[in-house]
Design an enzyme around this catalytic site. Structure first.
Site, PDB file in Angstrom:
ATOM      1  N   LYS A   1     -60.350 -27.054  -5.970  1.00  0.00           N
ATOM      2  CA  LYS A   1     -61.098 -26.554  -4.810  1.00  0.00           C
ATOM      3  C   LYS A   1     -62.087 -27.563  -4.226  1.00  0.00           C
ATOM      4  CE  LYS A   1     -59.353 -23.403  -4.111  1.00  0.00           C
ATOM      5  NZ  LYS A   1     -57.858 -23.346  -3.865  1.00  0.00           N
TER       6      LYS A   1
ATOM      7  N   GLY B   1     -60.959 -30.127  -2.097  1.00  0.00           N
ATOM      8  CA  GLY B   1     -60.456 -30.741  -0.863  1.00  0.00           C
ATOM      9  C   GLY B   1     -59.062 -31.333  -0.967  1.00  0.00           C
ATOM     10  N   THR B   2     -58.283 -30.893  -1.968  1.00  0.00           N
ATOM     11  CA  THR B   2     -56.937 -31.447  -2.158  1.00  0.00           C
ATOM     12  C   THR B   2     -56.034 -31.178  -0.953  1.00  0.00           C
ATOM     13  OG1 THR B   2     -57.236 -30.634  -4.401  1.00  0.00           O
ATOM     14  CG2 THR B   2     -55.127 -31.651  -3.903  1.00  0.00           C
TER      15      THR B   2
ATOM     16  N   TRP C   1     -56.719 -30.676   2.155  1.00  0.00           N
ATOM     17  CA  TRP C   1     -57.148 -31.548   3.260  1.00  0.00           C
ATOM     18  C   TRP C   1     -56.671 -32.978   3.017  1.00  0.00           C
ATOM     19  CZ3 TRP C   1     -63.036 -32.749   4.382  1.00  0.00           C
ATOM     20  CH2 TRP C   1     -63.161 -33.324   5.651  1.00  0.00           C
TER      21      TRP C   1
ATOM     22  N   HIS D   1     -54.800 -32.506 -10.482  1.00  0.00           N
ATOM     23  CA  HIS D   1     -56.152 -32.173 -10.961  1.00  0.00           C
ATOM     24  C   HIS D   1     -56.380 -32.784 -12.349  1.00  0.00           C
ATOM     25  CE1 HIS D   1     -56.945 -29.625  -7.616  1.00  0.00           C
ATOM     26  NE2 HIS D   1     -56.177 -28.629  -7.976  1.00  0.00           N
TER      27      HIS D   1
ATOM     28  N   TYR E   1     -66.465 -34.663  -0.346  1.00  0.00           N
ATOM     29  CA  TYR E   1     -66.053 -33.715   0.707  1.00  0.00           C
ATOM     30  C   TYR E   1     -67.104 -33.656   1.809  1.00  0.00           C
ATOM     31  CZ  TYR E   1     -64.647 -29.040   2.511  1.00  0.00           C
ATOM     32  OH  TYR E   1     -64.268 -27.974   3.293  1.00  0.00           O
TER      33      TYR E   1
ATOM     34  N   ARG F   1     -59.891 -21.124   3.404  1.00  0.00           N
ATOM     35  CA  ARG F   1     -60.796 -19.972   3.387  1.00  0.00           C
ATOM     36  C   ARG F   1     -61.828 -20.120   4.490  1.00  0.00           C
ATOM     37  NH1 ARG F   1     -65.681 -18.317   1.083  1.00  0.00           N
ATOM     38  NH2 ARG F   1     -66.024 -20.476   0.468  1.00  0.00           N
TER      39      ARG F   1
ATOM     40  N   GLY G   1     -63.869 -23.590   4.708  1.00  0.00           N
ATOM     41  CA  GLY G   1     -63.948 -25.026   4.980  1.00  0.00           C
ATOM     42  C   GLY G   1     -65.279 -25.480   5.549  1.00  0.00           C
TER      43      GLY G   1
END
Ligand code: PAP
Length: 345
Positions: A81, A83-84, A86, A149, A241, A311, A313
């Site tokens: 969670k 920014g993968t 993106w 991850h 991020y 969700r 961002g």
């Protein structure tokens, strides 16, 4: 003669199957002995300091024997969670921009979710016999984009070198309170397959600050990549991020340079970096039909809506879900754990 000798020593299909079965038994035996804890809607096992879904530990161990790295592989690493999705979209768009022009309506990101278009290394959690998955990684054109991850220390060692040493790695990190809130929302959205409820945000917070979260401890995950990025800056690009959100064009230019496909002067004059930023923005990607409907079936039959990868961002959303006191709990732990490292999150 040499060729004949080689043929004779090659394993037959049945010997190969037997070897695979032995591998699987060894892996299962290793995983079954690991400490297990329940939470986050799943059981996680403690493997070499990290709490990981047992299927992914199996995947990591399998990776150690099956993965064939290439010198130009590009690893996209992150804590969950952070920014993968993106990063998948950005790196795909940047590295394929001569093949798929932005603005054309045949761009693959218009018809495929970033999570599908850029498959994660974690697909190796499947049984080794599932050749189609392994072959699909083998079939990817170079340079391959390989998101994961996986903590840096769990990358497969390869004789004298390692994937970590040979590949370029882009690591994206995120402010931990926002990452925690994003994780909590995501896990709460599993519509099937979750074993244990993670309804209560406070108990999830307690687990998080104990270091117990998927691929946690969160801080150790960041620190490993951070330290490597300082000792090998040509090898690892460490991004945040929040920095990318505040200066997206600057970071897209940096990314392209790091990935070995810098923007030309003409492209910069034509505003191509700005166009990449716009195309991969939360607003644009979340409005594409393929990212708005449908679902993914993930490990252990867990079902998630494709839209749940988009969700909100935004930076700082944690304040809408946690009290200041709860936020301070995360801040304190992070401060203590990152002390002296030079990394501030
Ligand atoms: P993963 O670990 O399951 O792959 P990942 O993509 O890393 O998830 O993180 C999802 C977060 O990135 C979500 O954050 P939020 O819950 O705080 O909203 C998601 O909204 C955000 N995100 C997805 N796409 C983008 C984007 N194009 N720009 C900025 N943020 C994005």
């Amino acid at each position: 003669m040499a060729a004949q000798a080689k043929d004779e020593s090659a394993a037959t299909p049945s010997e190969e199957r037997q070897e695979e079965e032995e591998d699987t038994n060894i892996i299962n035996a290793v995983v079954s002995k690991l400490p297990t804890r329940q939470g986050w809607s799943q059981s996680l096992v403690l493997y070499k300091n990290y709490w990981i879904n047992p299927l992914f530990v199996q995947g990591i161990l399998r990776l150690h024997t099956t993965f064939k790295p290439r010198h130009d592989d590009i690893i996209l690493a992150s804590n969950p969670k952070c920014g993968t999705t993106w990063m998948k979209a950005l790196t795909f768009t940047i590295t394929n921009r001569s093949r798929y022009e932005l603005g054309n309506n045949d761009h693959p990101l218009l018809s495929r979710h970033p999570q599908e278009l850029v498959p994660s290394l974690e697909i190796f959690h499947r049984h080794k016999n599932d050749d189609s998955l392994i072959n699909s990684l083998e079939a990817l054109p170079s340079p391959r984009l390989l998101p994961t991850h996986m903590p840096l220390s769990l990358f497969p060692p390869l004789s004298s070198s390692s994937i970590a040493a040979s590949a370029r790695i882009v690591y994206v990190c995120r402010e931990p309170k926002d990452a925690f809130v994003s994780l909590w929302h995501f896990v709460s959205k599993y519509r099937r397959g979750g074993e244990h409820s993670t309804d209560n945000l406070e108990s999830a917070l307690d687990m998080f600050i104990q270091g117990f979260s998927p691929y946690g401890p969160f801080w150790d995950h960041c620190l490993e990549y951070w330290r490597q990025s300082i000792s090998s800056p040509d090898n690892i690009l460490f991004l945040k991020y929040e920095d990318m959100m505040s200066e997206p064009v600057k970071h897209v230019v940096r990314l392209a340079t790091f990935l070995g496909v810098p923007f030309s002067v003409k492209e910069e004059e034509d505003g191509v970096p700005e166009e990449v930023v716009r195309f991969c923005s939360f607003d644009n990607l979340s409005s594409i039909r393929v990212n708005k409907s449908g679902e993914f079936v993930r490990v252990q039959d867990r079902v998630v809506d494709k839209s749940s990868f988009f969700r909100k961002g935004v930076v700082g959303d944690w304040v809408n879900h946690m009290s200041e006191e709860m936020g301070t709990k995360i801040d304190r732990v992070m401060e203590e754990k990152l002390k002296g490292s030079g990394l501030v999150l």
